[in-house]
Motif scaffolding. Structure first.
Motif, PDB file in Angstrom:
ATOM      1  N   CYS A 157      54.394  26.736  22.831  1.00  0.00           N
ATOM      2  CA  CYS A 157      53.579  27.805  22.254  1.00  0.00           C
ATOM      3  C   CYS A 157      52.529  28.275  23.235  1.00  0.00           C
ATOM      4  N   LYS A 158      52.021  29.475  23.005  1.00  0.00           N
ATOM      5  CA  LYS A 158      50.989  30.071  23.847  1.00  0.00           C
ATOM      6  C   LYS A 158      49.648  30.068  23.132  1.00  0.00           C
ATOM      7  N   ALA A 159      49.530  29.206  22.130  1.00  0.00           N
ATOM      8  CA  ALA A 159      48.332  29.202  21.293  1.00  0.00           C
ATOM      9  C   ALA A 159      47.085  28.974  22.135  1.00  0.00           C
ATOM     10  N   GLY A 160      46.088  29.839  21.892  1.00  0.00           N
ATOM     11  CA  GLY A 160      44.788  29.641  22.510  1.00  0.00           C
ATOM     12  C   GLY A 160      44.604  30.300  23.851  1.00  0.00           C
ATOM     13  N   ARG A 179      35.162  31.198  44.427  1.00  0.00           N
ATOM     14  CA  ARG A 179      35.813  29.976  43.951  1.00  0.00           C
ATOM     15  C   ARG A 179      34.877  29.179  43.035  1.00  0.00           C
ATOM     16  N   GLN A 180      33.620  29.069  43.406  1.00  0.00           N
ATOM     17  CA  GLN A 180      32.656  28.331  42.586  1.00  0.00           C
ATOM     18  C   GLN A 180      32.509  28.961  41.207  1.00  0.00           C
ATOM     19  N   LEU A 181      32.473  30.288  41.161  1.00  0.00           N
ATOM     20  CA  LEU A 181      32.354  30.984  39.883  1.00  0.00           C
ATOM     21  C   LEU A 181      33.629  30.853  39.059  1.00  0.00           C
ATOM     22  N   ILE A 182      34.776  30.826  39.728  1.00  0.00           N
ATOM     23  CA  ILE A 182      36.044  30.603  39.023  1.00  0.00           C
ATOM     24  C   ILE A 182      36.033  29.236  38.348  1.00  0.00           C
ATOM     25  N   ASN A 183      35.586  28.217  39.064  1.00  0.00           N
ATOM     26  CA  ASN A 183      35.519  26.875  38.490  1.00  0.00           C
ATOM     27  C   ASN A 183      34.570  26.843  37.297  1.00  0.00           C
ATOM     28  N   GLN A 184      33.478  27.586  37.410  1.00  0.00           N
ATOM     29  CA  GLN A 184      32.527  27.676  36.303  1.00  0.00           C
ATOM     30  C   GLN A 184      33.178  28.344  35.085  1.00  0.00           C
ATOM     31  N   ALA A 185      33.942  29.405  35.345  1.00  0.00           N
ATOM     32  CA  ALA A 185      34.608  30.116  34.249  1.00  0.00           C
ATOM     33  C   ALA A 185      35.645  29.223  33.573  1.00  0.00           C
ATOM     34  N   LYS A 186      36.320  28.381  34.329  1.00  0.00           N
ATOM     35  CA  LYS A 186      37.310  27.467  33.757  1.00  0.00           C
ATOM     36  C   LYS A 186      36.650  26.457  32.818  1.00  0.00           C
ATOM     37  N   ASP A 220      41.018  27.817  28.309  1.00  0.00           N
ATOM     38  CA  ASP A 220      42.199  28.598  27.919  1.00  0.00           C
ATOM     39  C   ASP A 220      42.205  30.010  28.510  1.00  0.00           C
ATOM     40  N   ASN A 221      41.185  30.355  29.256  1.00  0.00           N
ATOM     41  CA  ASN A 221      41.096  31.697  29.842  1.00  0.00           C
ATOM     42  C   ASN A 221      41.968  31.770  31.100  1.00  0.00           C
ATOM     43  N   LEU A 222      42.866  32.742  31.152  1.00  0.00           N
ATOM     44  CA  LEU A 222      43.785  32.872  32.284  1.00  0.00           C
ATOM     45  C   LEU A 222      43.275  33.782  33.392  1.00  0.00           C
ATOM     46  N   VAL A 223      42.183  34.484  33.173  1.00  0.00           N
ATOM     47  CA  VAL A 223      41.658  35.363  34.216  1.00  0.00           C
ATOM     48  C   VAL A 223      41.271  34.587  35.476  1.00  0.00           C
ATOM     49  N   PRO A 224      40.671  33.382  35.360  1.00  0.00           N
ATOM     50  CA  PRO A 224      40.407  32.606  36.586  1.00  0.00           C
ATOM     51  C   PRO A 224      41.648  32.356  37.429  1.00  0.00           C
ATOM     52  N   GLU A 225      42.806  32.123  36.783  1.00  0.00           N
ATOM     53  CA  GLU A 225      44.061  31.954  37.529  1.00  0.00           C
ATOM     54  C   GLU A 225      44.405  33.238  38.278  1.00  0.00           C
TER      55      GLU A 225
END
Length: 499
Positions: free
Chosen positions: A21-24, A49-56, A61-66
């Motif tokens: 499933c893609k839940a979440g 990169r540091q801000l990406i890690n913070q966003a994760k 479950d947020n895919l924008v950092p990827e």
């Protein structure tokens, strides 16, 4: 027994759903993600990169950092072309695509983000010689963006990709017609440019977020496809693009300035950019500065920059070109030993994937160094120092040169100088002389002369004459720089016909 069996089916069903499933999963361009994107587009990749890690951490479950991590891998590989880095990072693109596929299909970012990653992967593959795979990934990218534009017509970021795609498909040289079918797009220069103009001038929140990235593409299109360099630089000034703190835009502006023979402007951009070590460390600045110094005959400094570039750069694109320019620097100083050493280095390194590298390889294999007088005039003219270049050629005529290719180049150089000085009558006369003498020869002078004539007539509003000259350029076969000259001529025809 049946009850137990039914329970097992239910249990296995829940296990299957849990794994598939893609839940979440969401595409949330949060404030932290926006900040990360801005840092990455500035080429401050570690800060991004540091801000990406913070966003994760804020939302696992947020895919924008990827999605944003793909930008980091792309810029590192695209600018530096390090095979060791590619070996490590190439698999990342597939990982990003797998992760992004877990996102909600109802989001416009589902196909958009994957399209961007496919494009980035394809561009990097070209750099590393994987052209067939790159073609397949270009097709996937453009297929996804077409679908996304259909399903989410009001999602403006689609236009940042779809516009350039239309332009690219509209000017593909005849030798690359297959690519048009690979892209699956019927090209239109006019429509593509209109789409890009609308995007960069939009007040839509997404257009504002992606503004700097869009400007990077737009300025190249205006400069090369519309053939309006003045308009490109006016856009940079009017939109107040940050050429100090945004190294991506600084590279774009300096590169365009070099190709517009604005040597001093290019130098100022590079020297005035933010020197912080936080930015991507790339030898591309040495390459640009080498050209800048060489074009003002500051050959000792130019040689140092080219040597630094060749030492630090691990890729293959423009390596032969850099070796040739290094050879020229030594040759112009009277150091024939150094010139020959650089030429041998040229023959044993790099690739011939670009027109410039092909030409450098061909020149080196000939075993003949260029005429010294013509070389001085060429580098000065290429830097925009036209009066100095004209002074070098003063008192000479075509008859002063023994080799036919030197006679051709002499008249061609005069034509280019007069053209840049807006002395069109003399330029037209010398371009026609070059075409008549060289249209059946392998040198590029005649084809480029036909292209330049087309540009002059187009400026003068004589579109029928311009089209004839552009077509003459295309019709010439088996000469240097054919693909790139054909592409420029085809773009000229499209402009004149309003396509």
């Amino acid at each position: 027994m049946k009850s137990i069996f039914r329970r097992l089916i239910i249990i296995f069903t829940f296990i299957f759903l849990a794994f598939n499933c893609k839940a979440g999963k969401v595409f949330d361009f949060s404030l932290t993600c926006e900040q990360a994107y801005h840092e990455i587009i500035n080429l401050k990749l570690n800060a991004g990169r540091q801000l990406i890690n913070q966003a994760k951490l804020q939302n696992p479950d947020n895919l924008v950092p990827e999605f944003l991590e793909s930008y980091i891998d792309f810029y590192i590989l695209f600018f530096n072309e390090d095979p060791a880095e590619y070996k490590i990072r190439k698999v990342h693109f597939d990982n990003y695509l797998d992760d992004l596929s877990d996102g909600p299909e109802a989001s416009p970012f589902y196909n958009y983000a994957r399209s961007i990653v496919y494009l980035q992967k394809a561009c990097v593959q070209i750099k590393f010689g994987e052209r067939f795979s790159a073609g397949l990934n270009f097709r996937k990218a453009f297929g996804l963006i077409k679908e996304n534009k259909k399903n989410f017509p009001s999602f403006t970021p689609n236009n940042m990709i779809y516009g350039p795609a239309l332009v690219a498909a509209g000017v593909i040289p005849d030798g690359y017609k297959l690519l048009a079918s690979i892209f699956g797009i019927k090209g239109s220069v006019k429509d593509g440019i209109n789409i890009m103009q609308s995007f960069v001038n939009s007040n839509d929140p997404w257009a504002r977020l992606f503004f700097n990235e869009a400007c990077f593409y737009y300025c190249y299109i205006v400069f090369y496809i519309q053939n309006k360099p003045d308009e490109a630089f006016q856009f940079i000034v009017q939109k107040k693009l940050d050429l100090v703190n945004n190294h991506l835009l600084a590279y774009m502006a300096a590169n365009l300035a070099l190709n517009n023979k604005e040597n001093e402007y290019a130098k100022n951009i590079i020297l005035q950019r933010n020197p912080s070590p936080e930015y991507l460390n790339t030898p591309i600045w040495d390459f640009e500065m080498g050209y800048i110094k060489m074009r003002h005959l500051e050959t000792a400094e130019a040689a140092n920059y080219f040597e630094s570039y060749l030492t630090r750069f691990k890729g293959k694109f423009y390596v032969k070109d850099a070796c040739e320019k290094l050879s020229w620097c030594y040759y112009l100083q009277g150091d024939l030993s150094g010139a020959e050493h650089a030429r041998q280095q040229l023959l044993n390194t790099g690739s011939t994937d670009t027109d410039a590298d092909k030409q450098a390889s061909k020149d080196a294999e000939s075993g003949v160094f260029p005429n010294l007088l013509l070389l001085k005039a060429r580098v000065l003219s290429d830097g925009g120092y036209n009066n100095e270049a004209l002074g070098v050629l003063a008192g000479k005529s075509a008859n002063d040169f023994v080799r036919i290719e030197d006679r051709l180049e002499f008249v061609y150089r005069l034509a280019r100088i007069y053209d840049d000085l807006n002395n069109y009558d003399e330029a037209i006369k010398d371009y026609n002389y070059t075409i008549n003498l060289g249209q059946d020869r392998p040198e590029y002078y005649a084809a480029r002369s036909a292209l330049q004539l087309g540009i002059i007539y187009e400026k003068q509003g004589k579109k029928d004459l311009a089209i004839k000259c552009y077509q003459k350029c295309i019709d010439m076969e088996d000469h240097e720089y054919k693909d790139s000259l054909d592409q420029k001529a085809k773009a000229g025809i499209a402009r004149c016909k309003g396509q």
